[in-house]
Design a protein around this motif. Structure first.
Motif, PDB file in Angstrom:
ATOM      1  N   LEU A 351      -0.245 -22.724 -62.539  1.00 27.58           N
ATOM      2  CA  LEU A 351      -2.060 -22.659 -62.008  1.00 27.58           C
ATOM      3  C   LEU A 351      -2.462 -22.071 -60.527  1.00 27.58           C
ATOM      4  O   LEU A 351      -3.145 -21.948 -60.435  1.00 27.58           O
ATOM      5  CB  LEU A 351      -2.811 -23.981 -62.738  1.00 27.58           C
ATOM      6  N   ASP A 352      -1.594 -22.304 -59.979  1.00 29.47           N
ATOM      7  CA  ASP A 352      -1.643 -22.198 -58.077  1.00 29.47           C
ATOM      8  C   ASP A 352      -0.864 -20.727 -58.711  1.00 29.47           C
ATOM      9  O   ASP A 352      -1.824 -19.816 -58.035  1.00 29.47           O
ATOM     10  CB  ASP A 352      -0.418 -22.600 -57.702  1.00 29.47           C
ATOM     11  N   ARG A 353      -0.333 -20.316 -59.469  1.00 29.76           N
ATOM     12  CA  ARG A 353      -0.403 -18.305 -59.039  1.00 29.76           C
ATOM     13  C   ARG A 353      -1.536 -18.102 -60.154  1.00 29.76           C
ATOM     14  O   ARG A 353      -1.841 -16.827 -59.520  1.00 29.76           O
ATOM     15  CB  ARG A 353       0.380 -18.736 -60.295  1.00 29.76           C
ATOM     16  N   MET A 354      -2.320 -18.573 -60.879  1.00 24.20           N
ATOM     17  CA  MET A 354      -3.035 -18.041 -61.462  1.00 24.20           C
ATOM     18  C   MET A 354      -4.633 -18.099 -60.452  1.00 24.20           C
ATOM     19  O   MET A 354      -5.115 -17.298 -59.765  1.00 24.20           O
ATOM     20  CB  MET A 354      -4.298 -18.795 -62.186  1.00 24.20           C
ATOM     21  N   VAL A 355      -4.654 -18.974 -58.906  1.00 15.50           N
ATOM     22  CA  VAL A 355      -5.895 -19.122 -58.398  1.00 15.50           C
ATOM     23  C   VAL A 355      -4.860 -17.461 -57.142  1.00 15.50           C
ATOM     24  O   VAL A 355      -6.004 -17.084 -56.660  1.00 15.50           O
ATOM     25  CB  VAL A 355      -5.871 -20.608 -57.472  1.00 15.50           C
ATOM     26  N   GLU A 356      -4.365 -17.455 -56.679  1.00 16.40           N
ATOM     27  CA  GLU A 356      -3.651 -16.304 -56.019  1.00 16.40           C
ATOM     28  C   GLU A 356      -4.358 -15.142 -56.317  1.00 16.40           C
ATOM     29  O   GLU A 356      -4.036 -14.386 -56.351  1.00 16.40           O
ATOM     30  CB  GLU A 356      -2.339 -16.582 -55.452  1.00 16.40           C
ATOM     31  N   LEU A 357      -3.599 -14.654 -57.631  1.00 16.76           N
ATOM     32  CA  LEU A 357      -3.630 -13.451 -58.585  1.00 16.76           C
ATOM     33  C   LEU A 357      -5.313 -13.174 -58.486  1.00 16.76           C
ATOM     34  O   LEU A 357      -5.640 -12.556 -58.765  1.00 16.76           O
ATOM     35  CB  LEU A 357      -3.149 -13.701 -60.170  1.00 16.76           C
ATOM     36  N   TYR A 358      -6.027 -14.572 -59.139  1.00 19.85           N
ATOM     37  CA  TYR A 358      -7.499 -13.955 -58.985  1.00 19.85           C
ATOM     38  C   TYR A 358      -7.805 -13.748 -57.696  1.00 19.85           C
ATOM     39  O   TYR A 358      -9.001 -12.635 -57.858  1.00 19.85           O
ATOM     40  CB  TYR A 358      -8.528 -15.832 -59.347  1.00 19.85           C
ATOM     41  N   ARG A 359      -7.659 -14.445 -56.817  1.00 17.05           N
ATOM     42  CA  ARG A 359      -8.113 -14.859 -55.690  1.00 17.05           C
ATOM     43  C   ARG A 359      -7.477 -12.699 -55.587  1.00 17.05           C
ATOM     44  O   ARG A 359      -8.353 -11.712 -54.697  1.00 17.05           O
ATOM     45  CB  ARG A 359      -7.576 -14.655 -54.294  1.00 17.05           C
ATOM     46  N   ALA A 360      -7.064 -12.354 -55.358  1.00 13.66           N
ATOM     47  CA  ALA A 360      -6.034 -11.295 -55.133  1.00 13.66           C
ATOM     48  C   ALA A 360      -6.642  -9.648 -56.544  1.00 13.66           C
ATOM     49  O   ALA A 360      -7.377  -8.923 -55.736  1.00 13.66           O
ATOM     50  CB  ALA A 360      -4.540 -10.975 -55.657  1.00 13.66           C
ATOM     51  N   ARG A 361      -7.195 -10.635 -56.801  1.00 15.51           N
ATOM     52  CA  ARG A 361      -7.596  -9.334 -58.107  1.00 15.51           C
ATOM     53  C   ARG A 361      -8.983  -9.253 -57.462  1.00 15.51           C
ATOM     54  O   ARG A 361      -9.940  -7.644 -58.165  1.00 15.51           O
ATOM     55  CB  ARG A 361      -7.863 -10.147 -59.751  1.00 15.51           C
ATOM     56  N   ARG A 362      -9.857 -10.136 -56.994  1.00 14.15           N
ATOM     57  CA  ARG A 362     -11.031  -9.449 -56.744  1.00 14.15           C
ATOM     58  C   ARG A 362     -11.427  -8.823 -55.475  1.00 14.15           C
ATOM     59  O   ARG A 362     -11.825  -8.704 -54.700  1.00 14.15           O
ATOM     60  CB  ARG A 362     -11.774 -11.515 -56.698  1.00 14.15           C
ATOM     61  N   GLN A 363     -10.096  -9.694 -54.778  1.00 14.80           N
ATOM     62  CA  GLN A 363      -9.981  -8.222 -53.351  1.00 14.80           C
ATOM     63  C   GLN A 363      -9.887  -7.298 -53.664  1.00 14.80           C
ATOM     64  O   GLN A 363      -9.396  -6.409 -52.933  1.00 14.80           O
ATOM     65  CB  GLN A 363      -9.598  -9.259 -52.055  1.00 14.80           C
ATOM     66  N   ALA A 364      -8.740  -6.937 -55.132  1.00 13.47           N
ATOM     67  CA  ALA A 364      -8.203  -5.064 -55.476  1.00 13.47           C
ATOM     68  C   ALA A 364      -6.979  -5.707 -54.741  1.00 13.47           C
ATOM     69  O   ALA A 364      -6.944  -3.861 -54.218  1.00 13.47           O
ATOM     70  CB  ALA A 364      -9.822  -4.245 -55.591  1.00 13.47           C
ATOM     71  N   ALA A 365      -6.340  -6.309 -54.734  1.00  8.12           N
ATOM     72  CA  ALA A 365      -5.555  -6.134 -53.928  1.00  8.12           C
ATOM     73  C   ALA A 365      -4.615  -5.546 -55.052  1.00  8.12           C
ATOM     74  O   ALA A 365      -4.376  -5.747 -55.685  1.00  8.12           O
ATOM     75  CB  ALA A 365      -4.598  -7.504 -53.572  1.00  8.12           C
ATOM     76  N   PRO A 366      -4.043  -4.215 -54.446  1.00  8.22           N
ATOM     77  CA  PRO A 366      -2.900  -3.387 -55.213  1.00  8.22           C
ATOM     78  C   PRO A 366      -1.774  -4.313 -55.549  1.00  8.22           C
ATOM     79  O   PRO A 366      -1.421  -3.824 -57.647  1.00  8.22           O
ATOM     80  CB  PRO A 366      -2.677  -2.103 -54.544  1.00  8.22           C
ATOM     81  N   GLU A 367      -1.300  -5.242 -55.044  1.00  6.40           N
ATOM     82  CA  GLU A 367       0.027  -5.633 -55.670  1.00  6.40           C
ATOM     83  C   GLU A 367      -0.205  -6.826 -56.683  1.00  6.40           C
ATOM     84  O   GLU A 367      -0.055  -7.373 -57.540  1.00  6.40           O
ATOM     85  CB  GLU A 367       0.706  -7.095 -54.448  1.00  6.40           C
ATOM     86  N   ALA A 368      -1.483  -7.156 -57.177  1.00 10.30           N
ATOM     87  CA  ALA A 368      -2.219  -8.347 -57.500  1.00 10.30           C
ATOM     88  C   ALA A 368      -2.224  -7.268 -59.318  1.00 10.30           C
ATOM     89  O   ALA A 368      -1.221  -7.479 -60.195  1.00 10.30           O
ATOM     90  CB  ALA A 368      -4.064  -8.202 -57.939  1.00 10.30           C
TER      91      ALA A 368
END
Lengths: 410, 195
Positions: A351-368
């Motif tokens: 779940l922690d990972r999901m929070v990180e990934l979601y944030r990155a996804r919303r910011q369209a971070a390439p590493e996501a």
């Protein structure tokens, strides 16, 4: 024209479309070689067919696509109004219980902050509820008599704790509810104990907060939900839920299944793992999209309207599909502000990972993109060492209406 | 995202998930052919625009019911036919003299003909030929007009025609034959005069 020629001429159309099999085509061509009349007929027919095929294609005007968008937007505005009315018509009779009791709590437990007349809001809430009761529901949604509601406070009312006693016409539909909403340390709301387990009656778990709903088979004893899930084994998790609700007419309403609550019943979602807060100019549109995604992925959903007008969805997402589902939620409204966070009951790396990934996804971070496939499957890196997702991730989506201008000023 | 254009199926899937932009791409991709088909079926250009737009609106409304068992175009043309038939029922006009009036506006460029032909090199029709052919199509009965428009103007294959019209393929062939025969009879005097 002789019979033989007629038979061949009836195949000219297919011949021009190259739709004859080899044998028929060869026979027809052999006949053409010896029949001038048929050759002339074929040439005339070919000329007509070619003329039609050579007609210039009339192009749609430049405003065409915009006109379609306009009509869709007009329908959306109409549908949003209808959907809002529908939500209020279906969920509010139940949500009104929350409004009634929570409103009462605010006034009674926070003395000094509000007007001295503590009874006025209660009267208004009761009047509003009576007005709703007088609105004409569909026949299968008859609520019967409105419950008699009393509001009590427990002795230790430092928290927003209250008890509501509601009694309907039949004993089977009477409920006892105590709701406790302490804020979790992580900032997420802690909701009552999971499930509609009928054996978990008030008094057995004091101070925790549980809502017990007796299971009955009486007609009309069903739970009001905006339920996007088709029939699955999930029904065992919600024993009050019935799956025989009628579908509505074409349009947005058709996507949802509605079932009617017993008098005084309040839907209780299980413990929430994560909360997704959405602030958007188009709350109903976002709601509809999320429910559409839930419907397509067999995700069970419950909708309620909070006292502040926020729309809350409670979604039970299979753990294996959580990544993919989150990725769809991330694209519901690019202009919306969306924040995903864990609640006090969230546990585990996943779940922690999901929070990180979601944030990155919303910011369209390439590493996501590299870290997860977002295809609906749990990334292998999250599986070993106890990092698997829970069997079901209980997600609360809280949708609030906020203009972009207001958000920028905030 | 990939560099190639997404397929109709992919756009439909996205649109079903609420991506209105994806549906907009579908509209732009198919609008000319739908518009052109509607025009040759109903004949009035003002009604054509309204009807053709309504086809896409109706498709959007019913998108959740599209399960992908047929091509998206097959499904959309089915919607188009239903709407055109309703239009015919409503309309008191049964001839399409307005076809010629509608084509007086030549300001919009026409794109190349959509239908394939296996004949010799295509000759460009003269303006008066275009009007004559369109008038003849307008004089066909509605069921024959449908099949001519979908087959020879839209270029639909027999199997797809059978699906859209909801008739057996044998009926497609016989109906197409009758339609072309009737057109030939309507146009023969014109072609003889102009030769």
């Amino acid at each position: 024209m002789n019979t033989e020629c007629r038979q061949y001429q009836e195949r000219f159309s297919e011949y021009l479309d190259d739709a004859l099999d080899d044998a028929d085509r060869e026979a027809l061509e052999a006949h053409l070689e010896s029949c001038e009349r048929c050759r002339a007929e074929l040439a005339a027919l070919r000329r007509v067919v070619d003329a039609v095929r050579e007609l210039p294609v009339l192009r749609a005007p430049e405003t065409f696509a915009a006109g379609v968008r306009e009509q869709l937007a007009a329908r959306e505005r109409t549908t949003e109004r209808r959907l809002v009315r529908l939500i209020w018509a279906r969920v509010l009779p139940v949500a009104a219980m929350f409004l009634l009791v929570v409103g009462a709590t605010f006034l009674v437990s926070r003395n000094g902050l509000f007007k001295p007349d503590a009874e006025e809001p209660m009267r208004m809430a009761m009047q509003q509820e009576e007005q709703l009761a007088r609105q004409a529901p569909p026949p299968e949604a008859s609520l019967g008599s409105m419950p008699e509601v009393k509001s009590e406070l427990s002795a230790d009312s430092a928290q927003d704790e209250l008890a509501v006693v509601a009694s309907g016409e039949s004993q089977a539909s009477s409920v006892m509810a105590r709701e406790s909403r302490p804020m979790a340390r992580n900032g997420g709301p802690r909701l009552p104990e999971p499930g509609f387990a009928p054996e978990r009656l008030l008094g057995q778990e004091k101070g925790v907060g549980s809502l017990a709903l007796p299971v009955t088979d009486a007609p009309g004893d069903m739970v009001t939900t905006l339920d996007a899930a088709p029939e699955t084994d999930e029904e065992s998790r919600y024993p009050m839920a019935r799956r025989d609700a009628p579908r509505y007419r074409r349009g947005m309403e058709e996507r949802f299944l509605f079932r009617q609550a017993p008098v005084g019943a309040v839907p209780v979602p299980p413990l929430i793992h994560q909360v997704l807060e959405v602030r958007t100019e188009k709350p109903t549109k976002v709601l509809a999209r999320i429910l559409g995604a839930a419907n397509r992925r067999d995700v069970h959903a419950v909708v309620e309207v909070g006292k502040d007008g926020a729309v809350n969805l409670y979604l039970g997402v299979p753990g294996e599909a959580y990544t993919g589902f989150l990725s769809e939620l991330g694209s519901t409204d690019e202009s919306a502000e969306q924040e995903l966070r864990n609640t006090g009951v969230a546990d585990g790396v996943f779940l922690d990972r999901m929070v990180e990934l979601y944030r990155a996804r919303r910011q369209a971070a390439p590493e996501a993109e590299e870290q997860t496939d977002w295809s609906g499957e749990v990334p292998p890196s999250l599986r070993p060492g106890g990092h698997s997702p829970p069997e079901t991730v209980n997600l609360q989506v809280c949708i609030r209406a906020e203009s972009n201008a207001a958000r920028q000023q905030r | 995202m990939g560099e190639t254009s997404p397929s109709d199926a992919e756009l439909v899937r996205r649109a079903q998930d609420g991506d209105v932009q994806a549906f907009g791409l579908l509209v732009e991709r198919h609008q000319d052919y739908v518009y052109n088909s509607v025009f040759h079926l109903v004949g009035d250009e003002k009604d054509t625009e309204d009807l053709a737009q309504e086809v896409f609106v109706r498709a959007f409304d019913n998108l959740d019911g599209f399960e992908g068992r047929s091509k998206f175009t097959t499904w959309v043309y089915g919607i188009m036919l239903n709407m055109v038939r309703n239009y015919w029922r409503r309309s008191k006009r049964r001839n399409m003299l307005s076809l010629e009036r509608a084509r007086e506006d030549e300001t919009r460029p026409d794109i190349a003909p959509a239908a394939e032909t296996d004949g010799p090199l295509r000759a460009t029709l003269r303006g008066e030929d275009v009007a004559a052919v369109r008038s003849a199509i307008a004089e066909l009965s509605e069921d024959l007009r449908e099949i001519i428009v979908l087959r020879d103007i839209r270029g639909m294959a027999y199997a797809e025609l059978a699906s859209v019209l909801d008739v057996p393929e044998g009926t497609v062939k016989s109906r197409l034959y009758r339609a072309r025969q009737e057109l030939k009879e309507l146009l023969e005097p014109y072609f003889e005069e102009t030769q």
